[in-house]
Design a protein around this motif. Sequence first.
Motif, PDB file in Angstrom:
ATOM      1  N   ASN A  93       0.888  -1.313  -0.057  1.00 10.54           N
ATOM      2  CA  ASN A  93      -0.092  -0.037  -0.031  1.00 10.54           C
ATOM      3  C   ASN A  93       0.871   1.216   0.062  1.00 10.54           C
ATOM      4  O   ASN A  93       0.363   2.447   0.214  1.00 10.54           O
ATOM      5  N   ARG A 120      -1.300  15.305   2.725  1.00 10.70           N
ATOM      6  CA  ARG A 120      -1.656  14.028   3.932  1.00 10.70           C
ATOM      7  C   ARG A 120      -2.214  14.986   4.848  1.00 10.70           C
ATOM      8  O   ARG A 120      -2.046  16.240   5.009  1.00 10.70           O
ATOM      9  N   ASP A 143      -8.614  12.143  -1.379  1.00 10.46           N
ATOM     10  CA  ASP A 143      -8.104  10.618  -1.185  1.00 10.46           C
ATOM     11  C   ASP A 143      -7.148  10.849   0.274  1.00 10.46           C
ATOM     12  O   ASP A 143      -7.145   9.949   1.088  1.00 10.46           O
ATOM     13  N   ASN A 201      -9.608  10.407   3.155  1.00  8.61           N
ATOM     14  CA  ASN A 201     -10.161   9.273   3.184  1.00  8.61           C
ATOM     15  C   ASN A 201      -9.106   8.424   3.809  1.00  8.61           C
ATOM     16  O   ASN A 201      -9.473   7.413   4.862  1.00  8.61           O
ATOM     17  N   LEU A 202      -7.611   8.497   3.770  1.00  7.83           N
ATOM     18  CA  LEU A 202      -6.670   7.719   4.338  1.00  7.83           C
ATOM     19  C   LEU A 202      -6.570   7.979   5.590  1.00  7.83           C
ATOM     20  O   LEU A 202      -6.063   7.419   6.636  1.00  7.83           O
ATOM     21  N   PHE A 257      -9.269   9.069   7.832  1.00  9.11           N
ATOM     22  CA  PHE A 257     -10.250   8.300   8.177  1.00  9.11           C
ATOM     23  C   PHE A 257      -9.871   6.742   8.379  1.00  9.11           C
ATOM     24  O   PHE A 257     -10.143   6.418   9.696  1.00  9.11           O
ATOM     25  N   THR A 258      -9.292   6.320   7.587  1.00 12.38           N
ATOM     26  CA  THR A 258      -8.936   4.822   7.650  1.00 12.38           C
ATOM     27  C   THR A 258      -7.885   4.637   8.738  1.00 12.38           C
ATOM     28  O   THR A 258      -7.947   3.604   9.455  1.00 12.38           O
ATOM     29  N   SER A 259      -7.047   5.369   8.764  1.00 12.86           N
ATOM     30  CA  SER A 259      -5.861   5.417   9.652  1.00 12.86           C
ATOM     31  C   SER A 259      -6.552   5.666  11.239  1.00 12.86           C
ATOM     32  O   SER A 259      -6.168   4.813  12.123  1.00 12.86           O
ATOM     33  N   ALA A 280      -9.696   4.513  12.045  1.00 14.38           N
ATOM     34  CA  ALA A 280     -10.272   3.273  12.363  1.00 14.38           C
ATOM     35  C   ALA A 280      -9.474   2.234  12.592  1.00 14.38           C
ATOM     36  O   ALA A 280      -9.764   1.359  13.387  1.00 14.38           O
ATOM     37  N   LYS A 281      -8.208   2.099  11.967  1.00 16.05           N
ATOM     38  CA  LYS A 281      -6.968   1.233  12.387  1.00 16.05           C
ATOM     39  C   LYS A 281      -6.763   1.333  13.996  1.00 16.05           C
ATOM     40  O   LYS A 281      -6.598   0.497  14.431  1.00 16.05           O
ATOM     41  N   TYR A 322     -11.210   9.024  19.641  1.00 12.90           N
ATOM     42  CA  TYR A 322     -11.251   8.702  18.383  1.00 12.90           C
ATOM     43  C   TYR A 322     -12.517   9.260  17.623  1.00 12.90           C
ATOM     44  O   TYR A 322     -12.399   9.661  16.482  1.00 12.90           O
ATOM     45  N   VAL A 330     -12.568  11.763  14.377  1.00 12.13           N
ATOM     46  CA  VAL A 330     -13.605  11.594  13.060  1.00 12.13           C
ATOM     47  C   VAL A 330     -14.364  12.824  12.929  1.00 12.13           C
ATOM     48  O   VAL A 330     -14.341  13.276  11.654  1.00 12.13           O
TER      49      VAL A 330
END
Length: 102
Positions: free
Chosen positions: A6, A18, A68, A71-72, A74-76, A78-79, A91, A95
Amino acid sequence: MAQKSNIPRFKIGERVYRVEWKKDVPSLAEYTVKEVTTNAFKADNSAGKTEEFVGKTVLPLFATSVTDAVNLAFTSVAKMVVKEKGNVPRYFQMVVKLGKLK
């Protein structure tokens, strides 16, 4: 079977983005790529200072578009929730703040 990487591949001169957190406030950072290697790249920040980014935890947070990059982020988050399984209110606040960038 080889695992899918990735780590993004950028081109020299390309603008990448970023989400950066400063004092619990997210902001979008824009960089212009100057030099690219296999697992790293050097880029100029908005102030014109050159920075180097290395590693499989840092590089996946960069994207070629603002959408993007958010969105990355948000994914971070969530992880982090899945990994740590605690401090959910913090968290959730992250968000909500990220949602304001979209």
